[in-house]
Design a protein around this motif. Structure first.
Motif, PDB file in Angstrom:
ATOM      1  N   GLY A 108      -2.784  10.470   2.865  1.00  0.00           N
ATOM      2  CA  GLY A 108      -1.984  10.580   4.071  1.00  0.00           C
ATOM      3  C   GLY A 108      -1.876  12.013   4.486  1.00  0.00           C
ATOM      4  N   ILE A 109      -2.099  12.321   6.050  1.00  0.00           N
ATOM      5  CA  ILE A 109      -2.075  13.735   6.401  1.00  0.00           C
ATOM      6  C   ILE A 109      -1.269  13.771   7.533  1.00  0.00           C
ATOM      7  CG2 ILE A 109      -3.334  15.505   7.280  1.00  0.00           C
ATOM      8  CD1 ILE A 109      -5.829  14.539   5.522  1.00  0.00           C
ATOM      9  N   ASP A 110      -0.172  14.516   7.558  1.00  0.00           N
ATOM     10  CA  ASP A 110       0.555  14.982   8.991  1.00  0.00           C
ATOM     11  C   ASP A 110      -0.685  15.805   9.714  1.00  0.00           C
ATOM     12  OD1 ASP A 110       2.337  13.248   8.123  1.00  0.00           O
ATOM     13  OD2 ASP A 110       3.950  14.944   7.960  1.00  0.00           O
ATOM     14  N   ALA A 111      -1.187  15.330  10.585  1.00  0.00           N
ATOM     15  CA  ALA A 111      -2.483  16.236  11.241  1.00  0.00           C
ATOM     16  C   ALA A 111      -2.093  17.154  12.199  1.00  0.00           C
ATOM     17  CB  ALA A 111      -3.518  15.284  11.717  1.00  0.00           C
ATOM     18  N   TYR A 112      -1.422  18.126  11.920  1.00  0.00           N
ATOM     19  CA  TYR A 112      -1.172  19.157  13.038  1.00  0.00           C
ATOM     20  C   TYR A 112      -2.022  20.379  12.839  1.00  0.00           C
ATOM     21  CZ  TYR A 112       2.974  16.264  13.387  1.00  0.00           C
ATOM     22  OH  TYR A 112       3.859  15.210  13.640  1.00  0.00           O
ATOM     23  N   PHE A 113      -3.303  20.102  12.914  1.00  0.00           N
ATOM     24  CA  PHE A 113      -4.428  21.088  12.759  1.00  0.00           C
ATOM     25  C   PHE A 113      -4.718  22.039  13.801  1.00  0.00           C
ATOM     26  CE2 PHE A 113      -5.315  17.569   9.738  1.00  0.00           C
ATOM     27  CZ  PHE A 113      -5.968  18.331   8.581  1.00  0.00           C
ATOM     28  N   PRO A 114      -5.100  23.288  13.621  1.00  0.00           N
ATOM     29  CA  PRO A 114      -5.164  24.269  14.855  1.00  0.00           C
ATOM     30  C   PRO A 114      -6.645  23.760  15.243  1.00  0.00           C
ATOM     31  CG  PRO A 114      -5.399  25.403  12.830  1.00  0.00           C
ATOM     32  CD  PRO A 114      -4.627  24.320  12.475  1.00  0.00           C
ATOM     33  N   VAL A 115      -6.786  23.366  16.360  1.00  0.00           N
ATOM     34  CA  VAL A 115      -8.329  22.893  17.014  1.00  0.00           C
ATOM     35  C   VAL A 115      -8.698  24.022  17.972  1.00  0.00           C
ATOM     36  CG1 VAL A 115      -8.091  20.723  16.210  1.00  0.00           C
ATOM     37  CG2 VAL A 115      -7.110  21.444  18.596  1.00  0.00           C
ATOM     38  N   SER A 116      -7.871  24.757  18.903  1.00  0.00           N
ATOM     39  CA  SER A 116      -8.385  25.567  19.890  1.00  0.00           C
ATOM     40  C   SER A 116      -6.973  26.728  20.416  1.00  0.00           C
ATOM     41  CB  SER A 116      -8.403  24.655  21.167  1.00  0.00           C
ATOM     42  OG  SER A 116      -8.563  25.547  22.346  1.00  0.00           O
ATOM     43  N   ASP A 117      -7.513  27.703  20.696  1.00  0.00           N
ATOM     44  CA  ASP A 117      -6.626  28.997  21.080  1.00  0.00           C
ATOM     45  C   ASP A 117      -6.463  28.947  22.481  1.00  0.00           C
ATOM     46  OD1 ASP A 117      -6.439  29.840  18.605  1.00  0.00           O
ATOM     47  OD2 ASP A 117      -7.969  31.246  18.419  1.00  0.00           O
ATOM     48  N   LYS A 134       0.801  -1.392  -0.107  1.00  0.00           N
ATOM     49  CA  LYS A 134      -0.006  -0.057  -0.066  1.00  0.00           C
ATOM     50  C   LYS A 134       0.774   1.425   0.101  1.00  0.00           C
ATOM     51  CE  LYS A 134      -3.927  -2.285   0.421  1.00  0.00           C
ATOM     52  NZ  LYS A 134      -4.949  -2.237  -0.742  1.00  0.00           N
ATOM     53  N   LEU A 135       0.414   2.373  -0.827  1.00  0.00           N
ATOM     54  CA  LEU A 135       1.292   3.667  -0.851  1.00  0.00           C
ATOM     55  C   LEU A 135       0.311   4.701  -0.274  1.00  0.00           C
ATOM     56  CD1 LEU A 135       2.469   3.115  -4.668  1.00  0.00           C
ATOM     57  CD2 LEU A 135       3.746   2.719  -2.506  1.00  0.00           C
ATOM     58  N   THR A 136       1.267   5.733   0.328  1.00  0.00           N
ATOM     59  CA  THR A 136       0.460   6.846   0.667  1.00  0.00           C
ATOM     60  C   THR A 136       1.766   7.961   0.417  1.00  0.00           C
ATOM     61  OG1 THR A 136      -0.668   8.062   2.489  1.00  0.00           O
ATOM     62  CG2 THR A 136       1.027   6.744   3.102  1.00  0.00           C
ATOM     63  N   TYR A 137       1.253   9.134   0.771  1.00  0.00           N
ATOM     64  CA  TYR A 137       2.140  10.241   0.769  1.00  0.00           C
ATOM     65  C   TYR A 137       1.964  11.177   2.212  1.00  0.00           C
ATOM     66  CZ  TYR A 137       3.895  15.144  -0.035  1.00  0.00           C
ATOM     67  OH  TYR A 137       4.417  16.420  -0.102  1.00  0.00           O
ATOM     68  N   ALA A 138       2.568  11.620   2.821  1.00  0.00           N
ATOM     69  CA  ALA A 138       2.455  12.498   4.035  1.00  0.00           C
ATOM     70  C   ALA A 138       2.394  14.144   3.638  1.00  0.00           C
ATOM     71  CB  ALA A 138       3.579  12.213   5.165  1.00  0.00           C
ATOM     72  N   ALA A 139       1.160  14.582   3.499  1.00  0.00           N
ATOM     73  CA  ALA A 139       1.028  15.695   3.151  1.00  0.00           C
ATOM     74  C   ALA A 139       0.930  16.592   4.297  1.00  0.00           C
ATOM     75  CB  ALA A 139      -0.320  16.051   2.280  1.00  0.00           C
ATOM     76  N   ASN A 140       1.227  17.709   4.572  1.00  0.00           N
ATOM     77  CA  ASN A 140       1.086  18.589   5.665  1.00  0.00           C
ATOM     78  C   ASN A 140      -0.414  18.839   5.887  1.00  0.00           C
ATOM     79  OD1 ASN A 140       2.212  19.920   8.134  1.00  0.00           O
ATOM     80  ND2 ASN A 140       2.528  21.729   6.611  1.00  0.00           N
ATOM     81  N   TRP A 141      -0.748  19.325   6.801  1.00  0.00           N
ATOM     82  CA  TRP A 141      -2.004  19.492   7.551  1.00  0.00           C
ATOM     83  C   TRP A 141      -2.752  20.731   6.447  1.00  0.00           C
ATOM     84  CZ3 TRP A 141      -4.103  24.176   9.043  1.00  0.00           C
ATOM     85  CH2 TRP A 141      -3.220  25.255   9.399  1.00  0.00           C
ATOM     86  N   ASP A 142      -1.977  21.655   6.113  1.00  0.00           N
ATOM     87  CA  ASP A 142      -2.851  22.717   5.083  1.00  0.00           C
ATOM     88  C   ASP A 142      -2.188  22.410   3.573  1.00  0.00           C
ATOM     89  OD1 ASP A 142       0.103  23.135   5.276  1.00  0.00           O
ATOM     90  OD2 ASP A 142       0.025  25.412   5.565  1.00  0.00           O
ATOM     91  N   GLU A 143      -1.799  21.297   3.238  1.00  0.00           N
ATOM     92  CA  GLU A 143      -1.182  20.925   2.115  1.00  0.00           C
ATOM     93  C   GLU A 143      -2.272  19.843   1.131  1.00  0.00           C
ATOM     94  OE1 GLU A 143       2.376  18.365  -0.022  1.00  0.00           O
ATOM     95  OE2 GLU A 143       2.433  18.859   2.199  1.00  0.00           O
ATOM     96  N   PHE A 144      -2.515  18.992   2.061  1.00  0.00           N
ATOM     97  CA  PHE A 144      -3.398  17.895   1.477  1.00  0.00           C
ATOM     98  C   PHE A 144      -4.479  18.135   0.433  1.00  0.00           C
ATOM     99  CE2 PHE A 144      -6.376  18.962   5.006  1.00  0.00           C
ATOM    100  CZ  PHE A 144      -7.421  18.191   4.622  1.00  0.00           C
ATOM    101  N   LYS A 145      -5.178  19.273   0.654  1.00  0.00           N
ATOM    102  CA  LYS A 145      -6.467  19.332  -0.249  1.00  0.00           C
ATOM    103  C   LYS A 145      -5.924  19.750  -1.824  1.00  0.00           C
ATOM    104  CE  LYS A 145      -7.810  22.947   2.184  1.00  0.00           C
ATOM    105  NZ  LYS A 145      -7.157  22.773   3.319  1.00  0.00           N
TER     106      LYS A 145
END
Length: 334
Positions: free
Chosen positions: A204-213, A181-192
């Motif tokens: 594949g997503i490196d999931a460093y999404f902002p979720v709270s201030d 199986k293959l994937t690519y690790a896209a940054n959280w603001d790149e994958f789209k």
């Protein structure tokens, strides 16, 4: 009668493609070190109910505009080389841990790999040649050790955006070598914007999404913060009919850890274990029961568990912190 019911259910699942979700990828990002690993180093991975490990050999670039990738040399740490990656994978597989080979690039001084961008066509061609040599080396290793999955790159947005045709050709070359199986690790603001999900098995997503201030976000705040991001991921999964995997996920044990989870700033040194626990709980609650979500790899796990992390450690590793128990429980249940 029970036997007849069993046959019926088995037939129904085959013919109707039952959606019962197989166990998730409950993974760790297993950090390369100077030495070979032993069962002593692998046992803590098993003890948290992880079933997958990302093995990460490294290539090095001198600066963001340099096309030459240096890799698999005697000057590197053992775990960063082909021989080291193979040894790590074999020890983990011996204890039932599945493997993703995830070659990564390090730019001197820690500059962000997403900004790697050449200034001339000659340099682009040189980078493509160098990257192909690097990545195909580890595709060959992945096939040799029968790794369950292979990641073709990590957070290389400018390289991908400027050379999409190269990446499609590279994927075709990888598929001739590696059959898993293959994937690519896209940054959280790149994958789209990643243009080749159709050619891979996982988004594949490196999931460093902002979720709270918040300084110490609650689980409820983080769940609310995930809603928009989650909808986008689900739509993309439906569009390509591919499951999403978090090729990296995790938080630092600091104040405001949900605000900019990707941020690595040594000035952020005030330890906040509750913030780390709450953000992690929310991530599991938001994703681990979703059919379109395949699981993920916690960032990051060091081989020498006894001396790694701890309650005074502000960094990403969950080891020897309250959050390790949270991860263990969710991994046990899934």
């Amino acid at each position: 009668m029970k036997y007849i019911k069993f046959l019926f259910l088995s037939f129904f699942c085959v013919t109707q493609s039952c959606t019962a979700q197989a166990s998730k990828i409950n993974g760790v990002s297993f950090v390369a070190s100077r030495i070979p690993v032993t069962d002593e180093h692998v046992n803590p991975v098993v003890s948290i109910h992880a079933n997958y490990a990302a093995i990460m050999p490294f290539g090095f670039i001198k600066d963001l505009k340099n096309p030459k990738i240096i890799h698999n040399t005697e000057r590197q740490w053992f775990g960063e080389t082909r021989a080291g990656a193979k040894q790590y994978a074999e020890r983990l597989k011996a204890q039932g841990i599945k493997i993703m080979i995830k070659p990564q690039i390090w730019v001197w001084h820690g500059e962000f790999t997403g900004f790697i961008k050449m200034e001339t066509e000659t340099h682009w061609k040189a980078l493509e040649e160098s990257y192909s040599t690097f990545i195909l080396e580890y595709a060959d290793l992945a096939q040799e050790i029968e790794a369950e999955s292979f990641c073709i790159g990590t957070e290389l947005e400018q390289f991908v955006a400027n050379r999409p045709e190269y990446w499609l050709k590279l994927i075709a070359k990888i598929k001739k070598i590696y059959k898993g199986k293959l994937t690519y690790a896209a940054n959280w603001d790149e994958f789209k914007r990643t243009p080749f999900w159709n050619a891979l098995d996982y988004i594949g997503i490196d999931a460093y999404f902002p979720v709270s201030d918040s300084k110490t976000p609650t689980v409820a705040e983080c769940l609310e913060g995930w809603k928009t991001h989650k909808d986008v991921m689900k739509q993309l999964s439906n569009r390509y009919n591919k499951p999403v995997v978090f090729t990296e996920f995790g938080y630092r044990s600091v104040d405001f850890t949900g605000k900019e989870p990707w941020k690595f700033d040594r000035s952020m040194s005030v330890v906040n274990l509750e913030a780390r626990t709450n953000t992690t709980k929310a991530l599991f609650e938001a994703f681990w029961k979703e059919d379109w979500f395949a699981g993920g790899f916690i960032w990051k796990w060091f081989h020498d568990h006894e001396v790694s992390g701890g309650i005074s450690n502000s960094q990403f590793t969950p080891q020897n912190k309250p959050v390790e128990k949270i991860i263990k429980e969710y991994y046990r249940l899934n």
